[in-house]
Design an enzyme around this catalytic site. Structure first.
Site, mmCIF file in Angstrom:
data_model
loop_
_atom_site.group_PDB
_atom_site.id
_atom_site.type_symbol
_atom_site.label_atom_id
_atom_site.label_comp_id
_atom_site.label_asym_id
_atom_site.label_seq_id
_atom_site.Cartn_x
_atom_site.Cartn_y
_atom_site.Cartn_z
ATOM 1 N N LYS A 173 -4.946 -92.169 -8.206
ATOM 2 C CA LYS A 173 -3.298 -90.726 -9.133
ATOM 3 C C LYS A 173 -3.576 -89.711 -9.157
ATOM 4 C CE LYS A 173 -1.411 -90.331 -12.610
ATOM 5 N NZ LYS A 173 -0.725 -89.510 -12.506
ATOM 6 N N GLU A 247 -13.795 -91.819 -18.287
ATOM 7 C CA GLU A 247 -14.476 -90.326 -19.198
ATOM 8 C C GLU A 247 -13.514 -89.687 -20.272
ATOM 9 O OE1 GLU A 247 -15.543 -87.669 -19.813
ATOM 10 O OE2 GLU A 247 -15.139 -86.526 -17.849
ATOM 11 N N CYS A 281 -13.759 -81.146 -19.544
ATOM 12 C CA CYS A 281 -14.163 -81.672 -20.935
ATOM 13 C C CYS A 281 -15.588 -81.429 -21.409
ATOM 14 C CB CYS A 281 -14.582 -83.746 -19.876
ATOM 15 S SG CYS A 281 -15.619 -83.691 -18.684
ATOM 16 N N GLU A 381 -9.906 -82.641 -29.623
ATOM 17 C CA GLU A 381 -9.819 -81.380 -28.386
ATOM 18 C C GLU A 381 -9.083 -80.824 -28.249
ATOM 19 O OE1 GLU A 381 -10.253 -83.957 -24.667
ATOM 20 O OE2 GLU A 381 -11.828 -82.544 -24.434
#
Ligand code: NDP
Length: 485
Positions: A173, A247, A281, A381
């Site tokens: 997906k 992750e 990331c 983040e």
């Protein structure tokens, strides 16, 4: 405008019910495509197709066959690269030069796993009996793969290639914001030799991903995205005790000692957090600078940051495109406001406006300085072009600040003193550590996080291992009975 369908069991199909959603060009805010919104029933169809393909012959495909398919996918990627790179830029906003790098890495990823397919093997164990003991590696079965929007086709390749290499079938997906490059590339799966149903592509929002994670016939889930969703996925997967790899990004420290090469340091700090609009990331979003060069380096970074050319990613001169969506822009602007209350702004701090920018989701490359590591802009983040600069005195303080975060994906250290670098490398709590560089990524090397940045590793042989399970086989070589009774 193109209306796409999904790939289930080798057939292009609409969602049932026939719902679609809009996909945008973040540089203009215009709708560029419509894609199906998969329902749980569609996810179920896709999982059934993947299971049928796995049981119907794919599990017995030879390693050579799997390898050849991967090489064909790599070649196809190279053939289609200019067209797909343009589409990737149009859909994600990233500069075209970066899309070209990404898609070259996609091809390299398929090539690497094409070569690895014939090198995966089991082991023979020296047990203390007249017997042969084997550890066989077998594919896990059906994998569910959930992809983020920051490197759409590359993150898909990081999951597709090792899973095909290991002999799994899969349902993948893409992120709701960026499904187009994968849908286009999926047109070539059959031509490259992938049997129908081995790779199924479903498009949709979070609930589509959630249905995949919860499905009872999915053996493994591989996810890249936010820490929050990672926790939800782990919880949901626990109900059926699926294998999970996650992750999850980070708040990575980029540490500059006073003896670092100054020009390289300035470049490395900017590249570390402004590449791909900061939607990375492993972004080096916390820049730690030793006090003797703190002011000089800050000034030099600000001067260069002012020259970063913002604009449509399709313009080859562009160094920073729009961020991926209106929501992501709002999130970044919110953190810029929070940062103004927590630290000092050296450059940027708002939305980028001007000719060619007003309709798109552009934000200014932003540098906050004198940031305390306890500030929200140093802990959370942001996933945008926002740098937090933090001063330090010595090695011990740098390490203390660097490791004071729940994340542990990446880190970098810059110094001409290799002994100091290696002392720091050993103490950094991060799954990836760069010395005198930031961001180079190789398919041969493991990728994944310590602490709350993730579970498991992608790339290299570790990536294929995540899609395999080990079967112990004991072959008795004694012809006589066991003799117990
Ligand atoms: P998410 O973690 O929400 O999304 C990543 C993927 O997971 C998407 O495909 C998403 O689908 C899917 N998803 C969302 N909810 C669920 C669920 N409950 N179960 C299963 N799958 C789900 O990231 P966002 O796109 O919302 O971005 C938010 C933040 O996440 C960013 O600002 C950034 O901090 C972080 N992020 C980190 C990335 C990384 O590489 N580590 C990559 C992307 C984001 P859909 O897109 O349809 O919602």
């Amino acid at each position: 405008m193109t209306t796409y369908e999904m790939l289930i069991g080798g057939e292009w199909t609409k969602a049932s019910p026939r719902k679609t959603f809009d996909v945008f060009d973040p540089a203009t805010g215009k709708v560029i495509a419509k894609v199906p919104e998969a329902s749980p029933a569609d996810v179920d169809r896709a999982v059934k197709a993947a299971r049928a393909a796995f049981d119907g012959g794919w599990r017995d495909a030879t390693a050579q066959e799997r390898g050849r398919i991967l090489f064909r996918l790599a070649q196809k990627m190279r053939d289609e690269l200019p067209r797909l790179a343009e589409l990737e830029t149009r859909n994600s906003g990233k500069p075209i030069v970066e899309s070209e790098y990404d898609l070259t890495d996609v091809a390299t990823c398929f090539e690497y796993y094409g070569g690895l397919a014939t090198k995966l093997h089991g082991e023979v164990l020296p047990v203390p009996d007249n017997a042969v003991s084997l550890a066989l590696r077998e594919p896990l079965g059906v994998a569910g793969q959930i992809i983020p929007w920051n490197y759409p086709l590359l993150m898909a390749a990081w999951k597709l290639a090792p899973a095909i290499c290991a002999g799994c079938s899969m349902v993948i997906k893409p992120a709701e914001q960026t499904p187009l490059s994968l849908l286009e590339f999926a047109r070539f799966f059959e031509e490259c030799g992938l049997p129908k149903g081995v790779v199924n592509v479903v498009t949709g929002f979070g609930p589509t991903g959630a249905a995949l994670v919860a499905h009872g016939d999915v053996d493994k889930v591989a996810f890249t995205g936010s820490m929050e969703v990672g926790k939800i996925i782990m919880k949901s997967a626990a109900a059926t005790l699926k294998k999970v790899s996650l992750e999850l990004g980070g708040k990575s420290p980029n540490i500059f000692f006073a003896d670092a090469d100054f020009e390289a340091a300035v470049d490395g700090a900017l590249f570390g957090v402004f590449i791909n609009q900061g939607e990375v990331c492993s972004a080096g979003s916390r820049v730690l600078i030793q006090r003797p060069i703190y002011k000089k380096m800050l000034d030099a970074m600000v001067e260069k940051a002012r020259t970063i050319k913002l604009g449509s990613g399709l313009d080859r001169e562009t160094k920073m495109g729009p961020v991926v969506s209106k929501e992501q822009m709002a999130r970044i602007l919110k953190y810029q406001r929070i940062g103004k209350g927590e630290a000092k702004v050296a450059v940027g701090g708002g939305r980028a406006t001007g000719k060619g920018l007003d309709k798109g989701y552009f934000v200014q490359p932003t540098i906050f300085y004198d940031v305390n590591n306890s500030a929200r802009i140093a802990r959370e983040e942001i996933f945008g072009p926002v740098m937090s600069v933090i001063p330090f005195d010595d090695e011990a303080e740098a390490l203390k600040i660097a490791n004071d975060t729940p994340y542990g994906l990446a880190a970098a250290v810059w110094s001409r003193d290799i002994f100091k670098c290696f002392r720091v490398v050993k103490r950094l709590q991060a799954g990836i550590v760069w010395v005198n560089h930031m961001q180079p990524t190789y398919v041969e090397a493991p990728w994944g996080g310590y602490k709350m940045s993730g579970v498991g590793r992608e790339l290299g042989p570790w990536g294929a291992e995540e899609y395999m399970q080990i079967k112990q086989v004991h072959i008795n070589l004694n012809e006589s009975p066991i003799g117990w009774y």
